[in-house]
Scaffold this motif. Structure first.
Motif, PDB file in Angstrom:
ATOM      1  N   THR A   1     -11.726  56.847  52.150  1.00  0.00           N
ATOM      2  CA  THR A   1     -13.151  57.097  52.403  1.00  0.00           C
ATOM      3  C   THR A   1     -13.334  57.952  53.651  1.00  0.00           C
ATOM      4  O   THR A   1     -14.101  58.926  53.652  1.00  0.00           O
ATOM      5  CB  THR A   1     -13.909  55.771  52.566  1.00  0.00           C
ATOM      6  OG1 THR A   1     -13.778  55.000  51.372  1.00  0.00           O
ATOM      7  CG2 THR A   1     -15.390  56.016  52.843  1.00  0.00           C
TER       8      THR A   1
ATOM      9  N   THR B   1     -16.091  64.056  47.003  1.00  0.00           N
ATOM     10  CA  THR B   1     -15.329  63.402  45.941  1.00  0.00           C
ATOM     11  C   THR B   1     -14.189  62.567  46.517  1.00  0.00           C
ATOM     12  O   THR B   1     -13.875  61.487  46.006  1.00  0.00           O
ATOM     13  CB  THR B   1     -14.758  64.443  44.963  1.00  0.00           C
ATOM     14  OG1 THR B   1     -15.838  65.204  44.419  1.00  0.00           O
ATOM     15  CG2 THR B   1     -14.003  63.779  43.824  1.00  0.00           C
TER      16      THR B   1
ATOM     17  N   ALA C   1     -15.778  59.457  47.729  1.00  0.00           N
ATOM     18  CA  ALA C   1     -16.154  58.626  46.586  1.00  0.00           C
ATOM     19  C   ALA C   1     -14.948  57.919  45.978  1.00  0.00           C
ATOM     20  O   ALA C   1     -15.044  56.776  45.503  1.00  0.00           O
ATOM     21  CB  ALA C   1     -16.855  59.476  45.526  1.00  0.00           C
TER      22      ALA C   1
ATOM     23  N   ARG D   1     -14.462  53.947  45.432  1.00  0.00           N
ATOM     24  CA  ARG D   1     -14.019  53.362  44.169  1.00  0.00           C
ATOM     25  C   ARG D   1     -12.857  52.395  44.399  1.00  0.00           C
ATOM     26  O   ARG D   1     -12.798  51.320  43.789  1.00  0.00           O
ATOM     27  CB  ARG D   1     -13.595  54.472  43.202  1.00  0.00           C
ATOM     28  CG  ARG D   1     -13.165  53.963  41.835  1.00  0.00           C
ATOM     29  CD  ARG D   1     -12.837  55.113  40.906  1.00  0.00           C
ATOM     30  NE  ARG D   1     -11.765  55.950  41.430  1.00  0.00           N
ATOM     31  CZ  ARG D   1     -11.365  57.082  40.861  1.00  0.00           C
ATOM     32  NH1 ARG D   1     -11.971  57.535  39.779  1.00  0.00           N
ATOM     33  NH2 ARG D   1     -10.378  57.771  41.394  1.00  0.00           N
TER      34      ARG D   1
END
Length: 488
Positions: free
Chosen positions: A147, A370, A373, A377
């Motif tokens: 992250t 991304t 993200a 996740r």
């Protein structure tokens, strides 16, 4: 009873048609090109090099980045993680190199090269010990680090859009009239919009980034934002000249400082290896981390010979793998070959340099976002109820973001401390590992994350069904199948 152990097919081993591989490889190069040429331009300027000598630095860095990418993706026994990772010149060493150069000009640059060689050799020697930290990276740690990797890259994207606040004109430093110019922001917005629109069209999803870069560059050219200065006087072919600036100089103080920076690079490379393995959906163990780090450090040992700097995995390209879904390491290897060609052809590298910085920034928003993200996740796999994991994530991410939002936060601390903690990635990695050990390993509650389990080999349920339907074993025969276990 028969025992069948079948090595699962790794997604990164997918082979695409040659033209397709080079197409996706070029997309990777477009995504990282601005970053890989930034370091030699900064260091060349600090060393007072002429424009011609700066071109030598840029070409050398492209050449080494290409060779390092080929070694990392294709691999040889003991070297290379064989993952779709693009290698580029590390920003983590810039502050250290600038400090070593000081006012020494080319003499200081030679001291930088000497320090890199010794520090990278030390890095190679400690790889077996360093790679064992893979056990200290369960999802609560890897998610936090991935992250912050994405979030820490956002200032780079913003800087590409806004431009530098000051520029050098002759011997003077003046305010940059294009700093925060609305037309640059607009150009980035056009590129971002193009990427998003192409991502919505199924046939263009996998080339959305390169499509956005092309569209943004064309629009920039229409408004006069594309400069062809990098093409003027550039030769079509030029072999790299070893030690073009003289023999390396070995100074104890410079070597100590660079060794600390190399340790930071190793932390960041470990994080990138774990991040791309998470995105690809492949298993990674300490042996594979060792091979990846060994390739990293070997490339860094060779880099100064060809007038370059330490090469490491580029996190922005991890985001590109996630966006496009192209997990083939051979596609990235094709990009590495393109980098080698660019390093041998200043004219060709100048063509890639035509892309305006705001265009790179617009695409960077998606790429870097991304990566962040992907970290989020991973964090969704972490159990928070009844554990200390929330405080681990919160503190690690918070500490990692400090140098991102306030770049001089640690400026009054010792230089070795600044080298480590001025990197948001290494700050997060250190904090997350230590907090996980403190809260979950030595004094944790039941159900908290502890150490990452070693991946086991085996076959999936789908593969077992295919084997059975294909008559791989006879009816009534007892078969024991080794299946992969889930990491803690």
């Amino acid at each position: 009873m028969s025992r069948i152990d079948i090595a699962p097919t790794r997604p990164e081993d997918e082979r695409l048609p040659l033209a397709t591989s080079f197409g996706y490889g070029i997309q990777h190069i477009l995504a990282m090109f601005g970053g890989v040429i930034a370091v030699p331009l900064i260091i060349g300027g600090a060393a007072g090099l002429s424009t011609t000598d700066r071109v030598i630095l840029v070409s050398s860095c492209l050449f080494i980045s290409g060779l390092a990418t080929l070694l990392q993706t294709l691999g040889v026994p003991g070297f290379g993680a064989q993952l779709p990772l693009v290698q580029g010149i590390s920003f983590a060493t810039v502050a250290t190199m600038l400090a070593i150069i000081g006012k020494g000009g080319e003499h200081g640059l030679r001291s930088v090269y000497g320090a890199i060689i010794v520090a990278a050799v030390i890095g190679v020697l400690i790889v077996p010990l360093f790679a064992k930290v893979i056990q200290l990276f369960p999802p609560v740690v890897t998610g936090s680090v991935i992250t912050v990797i994405g979030l820490s890259l956002m200032p780079t994207a913003a800087g590409w859009i806004t431009g530098q606040q000051t520029i050098t004109v002759g011997a003077k430093t003046v305010d940059n009239p294009d700093y925060l110019a609305p037309h640059n922001v607009a150009l980035a917005a056009v590129t971002l919009a193009a990427v998003l629109i192409l991502s919505r069209i199924r046939r263009f999803t996998r080339i959305a980034i390169v499509g956005g870069l092309v569209i943004g560059t064309v629009v920039g050219a229409l408004f006069g934002d594309v400069s062809t200065a990098s093409l003027s006087g550039a030769s079509v072919f030029a072999l790299p000249h070893p030690f073009a600036f003289g023999a390396p100089i070995f100074q104890i103080g410079a070597i100590v400082s660079m060794t600390i920076a190399i340790l930071v690079i190793m932390v960041e490379t470990t994080a990138d290896l774990l991040a791309v393995a998470e995105v690809v959906g492949t298993r990674i163990d300490s042996k594979r981390v060792s091979a990846g780090l060994r390739a990293d450090m070997t490339s860094s040992v060779v880099a100064p010979v060809f007038n370059s700097f330490p090469a490491t995995a580029f996190a922005q390209n991890v985001g590109l793998v996630a966006i496009t879904g192209i997990k083939s390491r051979f596609a990235v290897a094709a990009g590495g070959l393109v980098l080698v060609v660019l390093g041998l052809s200043p004219m060709a590298s100048g063509v890639f340099n035509l892309i305006p910085s705001p265009v790179l920034g617009g695409a960077g928003i998606v790429l870097f976002g991304t990566v962040a993200a992907s970290g989020v996740r991973t964090l969704t796999k972490v159990r928070y109820s009844g554990t200390n994991n929330l405080i681990v994530v919160a503190t690690a991410v918070g500490l990692g973001m400090i140098p991102v939002v306030t770049d001089d936060f640690w400026s009054r601390f010792p230089s070795w401390f600044q080298t480590i903690f001025d990197s948001g990635i290494s700050s997060t990695a250190i904090a997350a590992v230590l907090l996980n050990l403190l809260f979950n390993v030595f004094g944790g509650r039941a159900g908290g994350s502890t150490l990452a389990a070693a991946p086991a080999g085996g076959v999936s349920t789908t593969e077992l069904r295919i084997l059975a339907e294909g008559g791989a074993f006879e009816a009534g025969e007892a078969v024991r199948v080794t299946c992969p276990s889930e990491a803690a």
